[in-house]
Motif scaffolding. Sequence first.
Motif, mmCIF file in Angstrom:
data_model
loop_
_atom_site.group_PDB
_atom_site.id
_atom_site.type_symbol
_atom_site.label_atom_id
_atom_site.label_comp_id
_atom_site.label_asym_id
_atom_site.label_seq_id
_atom_site.Cartn_x
_atom_site.Cartn_y
_atom_site.Cartn_z
ATOM 1 N N ALA A 287 0.447 -1.191 0.174
ATOM 2 C CA ALA A 287 -0.268 0.176 -0.096
ATOM 3 C C ALA A 287 1.011 1.303 -0.179
ATOM 4 N N ILE A 288 2.547 0.983 0.952
ATOM 5 C CA ILE A 288 3.249 2.470 0.832
ATOM 6 C C ILE A 288 3.608 2.630 -0.737
ATOM 7 N N ALA A 289 4.228 1.574 -1.429
ATOM 8 C CA ALA A 289 4.131 1.868 -2.627
ATOM 9 C C ALA A 289 3.262 2.277 -3.438
ATOM 10 N N LYS A 290 2.040 2.348 -3.684
ATOM 11 C CA LYS A 290 0.583 2.199 -4.343
ATOM 12 C C LYS A 290 0.872 3.839 -3.854
ATOM 13 N N THR A 291 1.225 4.583 -2.516
ATOM 14 C CA THR A 291 0.951 5.509 -2.249
ATOM 15 C C THR A 291 2.134 6.373 -3.063
ATOM 16 N N GLY A 292 3.461 6.195 -2.900
ATOM 17 C CA GLY A 292 4.378 6.580 -3.735
ATOM 18 C C GLY A 292 5.667 7.370 -2.953
ATOM 19 N N LYS A 293 5.555 7.000 -1.818
ATOM 20 C CA LYS A 293 6.360 7.146 -1.075
ATOM 21 C C LYS A 293 6.074 6.974 0.474
ATOM 22 N N GLY A 294 7.199 6.691 0.713
ATOM 23 C CA GLY A 294 6.889 5.972 2.864
ATOM 24 C C GLY A 294 8.653 5.596 3.343
ATOM 25 N N SER A 295 7.952 5.244 4.468
ATOM 26 C CA SER A 295 8.834 5.121 5.224
ATOM 27 C C SER A 295 8.615 3.770 6.044
ATOM 28 N N ILE A 296 9.449 2.802 6.611
ATOM 29 C CA ILE A 296 9.270 1.620 7.510
ATOM 30 C C ILE A 296 10.416 1.562 8.041
ATOM 31 N N VAL A 297 9.830 1.297 9.578
ATOM 32 C CA VAL A 297 10.865 1.879 10.620
ATOM 33 C C VAL A 297 10.555 0.038 11.463
ATOM 34 N N ASN A 298 12.222 -0.851 11.405
ATOM 35 C CA ASN A 298 11.685 -2.732 12.211
ATOM 36 C C ASN A 298 12.053 -1.756 14.002
ATOM 37 N N ILE A 299 11.720 -2.831 14.392
ATOM 38 C CA ILE A 299 12.557 -2.692 15.387
ATOM 39 C C ILE A 299 13.672 -3.433 15.905
ATOM 40 N N SER A 300 14.780 -3.467 16.303
ATOM 41 C CA SER A 300 15.822 -4.474 16.278
ATOM 42 C C SER A 300 16.326 -4.084 18.104
ATOM 43 N N SER A 301 17.506 -4.096 18.558
ATOM 44 C CA SER A 301 17.444 -4.054 19.824
ATOM 45 C C SER A 301 19.117 -4.614 20.659
ATOM 46 N N MET A 302 19.044 -4.428 20.761
ATOM 47 C CA MET A 302 20.826 -4.506 20.984
ATOM 48 C C MET A 302 21.610 -5.958 21.751
ATOM 49 N N ASN A 303 20.301 -6.700 21.547
ATOM 50 C CA ASN A 303 20.352 -8.521 21.126
ATOM 51 C C ASN A 303 21.006 -8.384 20.273
ATOM 52 N N SER A 304 20.571 -8.110 18.718
ATOM 53 C CA SER A 304 20.786 -8.763 17.792
ATOM 54 C C SER A 304 22.628 -8.615 17.794
ATOM 55 N N LYS A 305 23.172 -7.966 18.869
ATOM 56 C CA LYS A 305 24.868 -7.571 17.973
ATOM 57 C C LYS A 305 26.048 -7.986 18.982
ATOM 58 N N GLN A 306 25.425 -8.376 20.100
ATOM 59 C CA GLN A 306 26.072 -9.241 20.700
ATOM 60 C C GLN A 306 25.167 -10.234 21.464
ATOM 61 N N ALA A 307 25.707 -11.446 22.439
ATOM 62 C CA ALA A 307 25.517 -12.098 23.227
ATOM 63 C C ALA A 307 24.428 -11.732 24.658
ATOM 64 N N VAL A 308 23.207 -11.890 24.378
ATOM 65 C CA VAL A 308 23.067 -11.692 26.153
ATOM 66 C C VAL A 308 22.354 -12.905 26.222
ATOM 67 N N THR A 309 22.582 -13.585 27.588
ATOM 68 C CA THR A 309 22.182 -14.795 28.507
ATOM 69 C C THR A 309 20.662 -14.907 28.486
ATOM 70 N N LYS A 310 20.686 -16.487 28.123
ATOM 71 C CA LYS A 310 19.317 -17.031 28.444
ATOM 72 C C LYS A 310 17.903 -16.898 26.757
ATOM 73 N N VAL A 311 18.266 -15.410 26.680
ATOM 74 C CA VAL A 311 17.120 -15.579 25.574
ATOM 75 C C VAL A 311 17.521 -15.892 23.707
ATOM 76 N N LEU A 312 17.941 -16.829 23.348
ATOM 77 C CA LEU A 312 18.631 -16.792 22.494
ATOM 78 C C LEU A 312 17.810 -16.560 21.288
ATOM 79 N N GLY A 313 16.633 -17.431 21.402
ATOM 80 C CA GLY A 313 15.153 -16.859 20.589
ATOM 81 C C GLY A 313 15.504 -15.193 20.175
ATOM 82 N N TYR A 314 15.375 -14.967 21.412
ATOM 83 C CA TYR A 314 15.345 -13.404 21.105
ATOM 84 C C TYR A 314 16.101 -12.979 20.302
ATOM 85 N N ASN A 315 17.629 -13.231 20.705
ATOM 86 C CA ASN A 315 18.918 -12.912 19.938
ATOM 87 C C ASN A 315 18.439 -13.441 18.771
ATOM 88 N N ILE A 316 18.390 -14.634 18.220
ATOM 89 C CA ILE A 316 18.108 -14.638 16.998
ATOM 90 C C ILE A 316 17.196 -13.694 16.118
#
Length: 271
Positions: free
Chosen positions: A138-167
Amino acid sequence: MDNIYSLEGKVIIVTGGTGILGNSFINGIVEAGGAVGILGRNKQIAEDRAAAINAKGGQAIALIADALDETALQEAKAKTLDRFGRIDGLVNGAGGNMPEGVLQPEDDIFKMNLEGMKKVLDINLWGTILPTQVFGEAIAKTGKGSIVNISSMNSKQAVTKVLGYNIGKAAVDCYNEWFAVELANRYGDAIRMNALAPGFFLTEQNRNLLTTPDGGYTQRGESVIRKTPFKRFGHPDELIGALVWLLSDASAFVTGSMICVDGGFSIFSGV
């Protein structure tokens, strides 16, 4: 001079809009002049938040859907287009962790709950990709727009306990960069994708992991604070400035980036 930070006239969908961070996202978008689609599974919260915004003169619509349910997402898109006639942006706020995706120190590492880990991976990765497929069209049909994803500190460093969230979040980062390039190849600078990487903010999902009932810190919470130069957790409203910037024309030459809002957590070695 036009206010390039304004979201006036823009319609933004926020998945995970019924959560704690999602509440700051939707209010920040409305304060910047945008209309917002509050998408989440909790019907009561979505409707209450939309009603509160509309009562104050803003524009909001409640969209009841699971981020992994394509049929429900398509229905939410149709409802938004019927109300506003366009979609200009998307915030992929759905995600998080769950108990079955946690590996405790005393657990056997070779007997992890792999189905639980996969479930957490799915909501973070496919709960980002699927809404993009639906609302991005729908954004493409509007012709202009922005998409923002939510990353985390877990994405670049190993944070214990939460493997599923990390990957899951590491995969979101890969997707964020790959899809930003593909969007640029097809739409030039008209449609952008970036990621917001929060540090540690208290939510209903992590509150018991990080704080005690009397308001103190758990051992894990103390470890986070030691690694955070600001020596505190973030407040959800402190994400608004970066989010509005990424959604607005003020970031017109920014794509494929990851903006850390983390009190310095990502840059501090701990020494």
